[in-house]
Design an enzyme around this catalytic site. Structure first.
Site, PDB file in Angstrom:
ATOM      1  N   ARG A  16       0.808  -1.223   0.000  1.00  0.00           N
ATOM      2  CA  ARG A  16       0.000   0.000   0.000  1.00  0.00           C
ATOM      3  C   ARG A  16       0.843   1.276   0.000  1.00  0.00           C
ATOM      4  O   ARG A  16       0.326   2.365  -0.218  1.00  0.00           O
ATOM      5  CB  ARG A  16      -0.964  -0.006   1.202  1.00  0.00           C
ATOM      6  CG  ARG A  16      -2.169  -0.887   0.962  1.00  0.00           C
ATOM      7  CD  ARG A  16      -2.946  -1.147   2.233  1.00  0.00           C
ATOM      8  NE  ARG A  16      -2.263  -2.118   3.093  1.00  0.00           N
ATOM      9  CZ  ARG A  16      -2.687  -2.466   4.313  1.00  0.00           C
ATOM     10  NH1 ARG A  16      -3.774  -1.910   4.821  1.00  0.00           N
ATOM     11  NH2 ARG A  16      -2.027  -3.363   5.016  1.00  0.00           N
ATOM     12  N   ASP A 106       6.899  -2.001  11.526  1.00  0.00           N
ATOM     13  CA  ASP A 106       6.166  -0.883  10.918  1.00  0.00           C
ATOM     14  C   ASP A 106       5.409  -0.018  11.921  1.00  0.00           C
ATOM     15  O   ASP A 106       4.473   0.677  11.557  1.00  0.00           O
ATOM     16  CB  ASP A 106       5.232  -1.402   9.812  1.00  0.00           C
ATOM     17  CG  ASP A 106       4.103  -2.269  10.341  1.00  0.00           C
ATOM     18  OD1 ASP A 106       4.129  -2.641  11.536  1.00  0.00           O
ATOM     19  OD2 ASP A 106       3.184  -2.571   9.556  1.00  0.00           O
ATOM     20  N   GLY A 145      -6.355  -7.159  13.900  1.00  0.00           N
ATOM     21  CA  GLY A 145      -6.805  -8.386  14.546  1.00  0.00           C
ATOM     22  C   GLY A 145      -7.555  -8.007  15.823  1.00  0.00           C
ATOM     23  O   GLY A 145      -7.126  -7.118  16.550  1.00  0.00           O
ATOM     24  N   ASN A 231       0.941   1.690   6.990  1.00  0.00           N
ATOM     25  CA  ASN A 231       0.676   0.890   5.798  1.00  0.00           C
ATOM     26  C   ASN A 231       0.666   1.720   4.519  1.00  0.00           C
ATOM     27  O   ASN A 231       0.896   1.189   3.449  1.00  0.00           O
ATOM     28  CB  ASN A 231      -0.666   0.157   5.927  1.00  0.00           C
ATOM     29  CG  ASN A 231      -0.633  -0.858   7.058  1.00  0.00           C
ATOM     30  OD1 ASN A 231       0.308  -1.630   7.181  1.00  0.00           O
ATOM     31  ND2 ASN A 231      -1.630  -0.828   7.908  1.00  0.00           N
ATOM     32  N   TYR A 368      31.692  34.387  -2.928  1.00  0.00           N
ATOM     33  CA  TYR A 368      31.855  32.948  -3.039  1.00  0.00           C
ATOM     34  C   TYR A 368      33.234  32.597  -2.506  1.00  0.00           C
ATOM     35  O   TYR A 368      34.255  33.040  -3.045  1.00  0.00           O
ATOM     36  CB  TYR A 368      31.688  32.428  -4.479  1.00  0.00           C
ATOM     37  CG  TYR A 368      32.049  30.961  -4.515  1.00  0.00           C
ATOM     38  CD1 TYR A 368      31.285  30.042  -3.794  1.00  0.00           C
ATOM     39  CD2 TYR A 368      33.184  30.504  -5.181  1.00  0.00           C
ATOM     40  CE1 TYR A 368      31.637  28.700  -3.744  1.00  0.00           C
ATOM     41  CE2 TYR A 368      33.542  29.162  -5.134  1.00  0.00           C
ATOM     42  CZ  TYR A 368      32.765  28.275  -4.411  1.00  0.00           C
ATOM     43  OH  TYR A 368      33.116  26.963  -4.344  1.00  0.00           O
TER      44      TYR A 368
END
Ligand code: UD1
Ligand code: CA
Length: 467
Positions: A16, A106, A145, A231, A368
């Protein structure tokens, strides 16, 4: 509690994210997602870690180098589920202690204190308790879950896609962080079967096995936002916002002033009494010492800023050092290996690269300065250019202590300008200037008296008439 190994699962692609890089390698506040997980585990007291790699494995392995010998990897060549991934790590466990911490790579916001609580809970439980898992309550549990309980006891974890309608209503979810007794882990993983919607070996079924022997206990986390798994890119963004706020809050507590949306990456050091203004970005190995002031919009990557230095707005510096009470900006650009010593000044539209400005040296406007060494107290006038590149090679410019370089001078390197020498305005320096000498190279000025009005008259006469 001693000698705990962490197993961190990081073999998946993370489809994803829509990326060719492994998901765990995407960065949050300047460090990879995986790095944050490992840092939290080490802060919580684990002794070492086994990271399970697979997709983009070489890159994941390479990213672990900063952790040295404390982290080793195990290969999961084919991603056959979280339980299979843990199984791949087992041969790497070595002389593991009584418990193992199992984490996913993750979840960058996980706090060390929650992992610590998980491990101490298991350590202080009776021996028949084989596993402790973190749980939390969320308003929207979809995708996670669910924790299935019976009489208050954890019985199982059911994946969203395997849940019944009634189970989907459960708001207590599994963030996938577990402390497991080492002796229980190996046989339990060997018993896993792929009997689920995805045909994978689910580590969550190890929890069900522990529960059967009344050996699974849960630890409720009070802040679900710290357990989010990344994800997709939207979650990456919101997790990063949370972490920037956390870093700022920690520094504020220690006595740093941070204004507006200043962003300080993980690992940056800012000492008390420093002021970090709005829009500032501090990256990499940057260190800002006590009392330094970093004004609006400055971007510093791998820069050390000493005590009481002052960076005025919109200055950009990379891999450089800025000395005590030095002044930079506004709009200065310090490129790699610039060393600005104590009390030196670098002003607006001045670019430096591999150049040292020694104590009290000044280059206040438009210059410079590449590949140079500018002595203490020297003054570099506006518009000075170190012509360091001939199209093939870079050459050095050395300027002695107390030298004065007049405005609009070009210094054609390699060249040395001696101590206390004086370079007249508009000079092109092509050869060394001895100490205390004056270098001048310009055409003598000529004034033509009355010439201006004659010139105007001539030009007016030649102007075409409007038609
Ligand atoms: C998992 C849990 C789920 C939990 C959720 C929390 C399982 C079966 N499910 O689901 O209960 O709510 O995390 O975020 O464990 N990985 C491997 N090898 C594999 C599969 C995965 O290393 O074969 C790694 C992934 O790289 C990732 C982590 O394991 O870092 C979790 O995998 P992921 O597919 O994101 O699991 P979820 O479906 O989120
Ligand atoms: Ca996940």
């Amino acid at each position: 509690m001693k000698n705990v190994t962490a197993i961190v699962l990081a073999a998946g692609q993370g489809t994803r994210m829509k990326s060719t890089r492994a998901k765990v390698l995407h960065e949050i506040c300047g460090k990879t997602i995986l790095h944050h997980v490992l840092s939290a585990a080490f802060d919580a007291g684990v002794t070492d870690a086994v990271v399970v790699v697979g997709f983009d494995g070489d890159a994941v392995r390479a990213s672990l180098e900063p952790f040295g010998e404390r982290v080793r990897t195990a290969l999961q060549a084919e991603q056959r589920g979280t339980g299979h991934a843990v199984g791949c790590a087992l041969p790497q466990l070595g002389r593991a202690g009584d418990q193992v911490l199992v984490l996913c790579g993750d979840t960058p916001l996980v706090r060390a204190k929650d992992l610590e609580r998980l491990m101490t809970t298991l350590a202080s439980s009776p021996a028949r308790t084989s596993l402790a898992l973190l749980t939390c309550l969320v308003p929207d549990p979809s995708g996670y879950g669910r924790i299935i309980r019976d009489g208050g006891q954890v019985r199982a974890i059911r994946e969203h896609r395997d849940c019944s309608e009634a189970e989907r209503a459960i708001l207590e979810i599994n963030p996938a962080m577990y402390a497991v007794r080492t002796a229980f882990l190996e046989p339990a993983v060997q018993l896993l079967k792929p009997n689920n919607a995805q045909g994978e070996l689910y580590f969550t079924d190890v929890v069900a096995q522990a529960a059967e022997q009344s050996g699974a206990i849960s630890v409720l986390c009070d802040d679900a936002s710290t357990l989010v798994g990344i994800n997709d890119r939207a979650q990456l963004h919101s997790a990063e916002e949370v972490m920037y706020a956390r870093i700022a809050a920690d520094l504020q507590r220690s006595g740093v002033t941070i204004r507006g949306d200043a962003r300080i990456d993980a690992g940056v050091v800012v000492e008390p009494e420093a002021v970090i203004e709005q829009g500032v970005r501090l990256r990499g190995a940057t260190v800002v010492r006590r009392g330094a002031f970093v004004d609006v919009g400055c971007v510093l990557s791998d820069v050390v800023v000493a005590e009481e230095a002052r960076l005025q707005p919109y200055s950009v510096a990379t891999r450089s050092t800025i000395g005590k009470k030095a002044q930079i900006g506004p709009f200065s650009h310090l490129r790699p290996d610039s060393e600005i010593h104590e009390d030196a000044h670098v002003g607006n539209f001045v670019e430096t690269k591999k150049t040292v400005l020694r104590k009290g040296a000044k280059a206040n406007h438009l210059a410079y300065l590449g590949d140079g060494d500018i002595g203490a107290g020297a003054n570099i006038g506006a518009g000075t250019i170190f012509c360091n590149y001939d199209g093939f090679q870079k050459h050095r410019t050395d300027i002695g202590e107390g030298a004065f370089v007049g405005s609009d001078s070009q210094i054609i390197a390699p060249v040395t300008i001696g101590k206390g020498a004086y370079v007249a305005t508009g000079t092109t320096v092509t050869k060394d200037v001895p100490p205390d000498a004056l270098a001048i190279s310009r055409v003598k000025q000529e004034n033509k008296e009355g010439y201006a009005s004659r010139l105007r008259a001539r030009l007016k006469a030649s102007k075409p008439k409007p038609s």
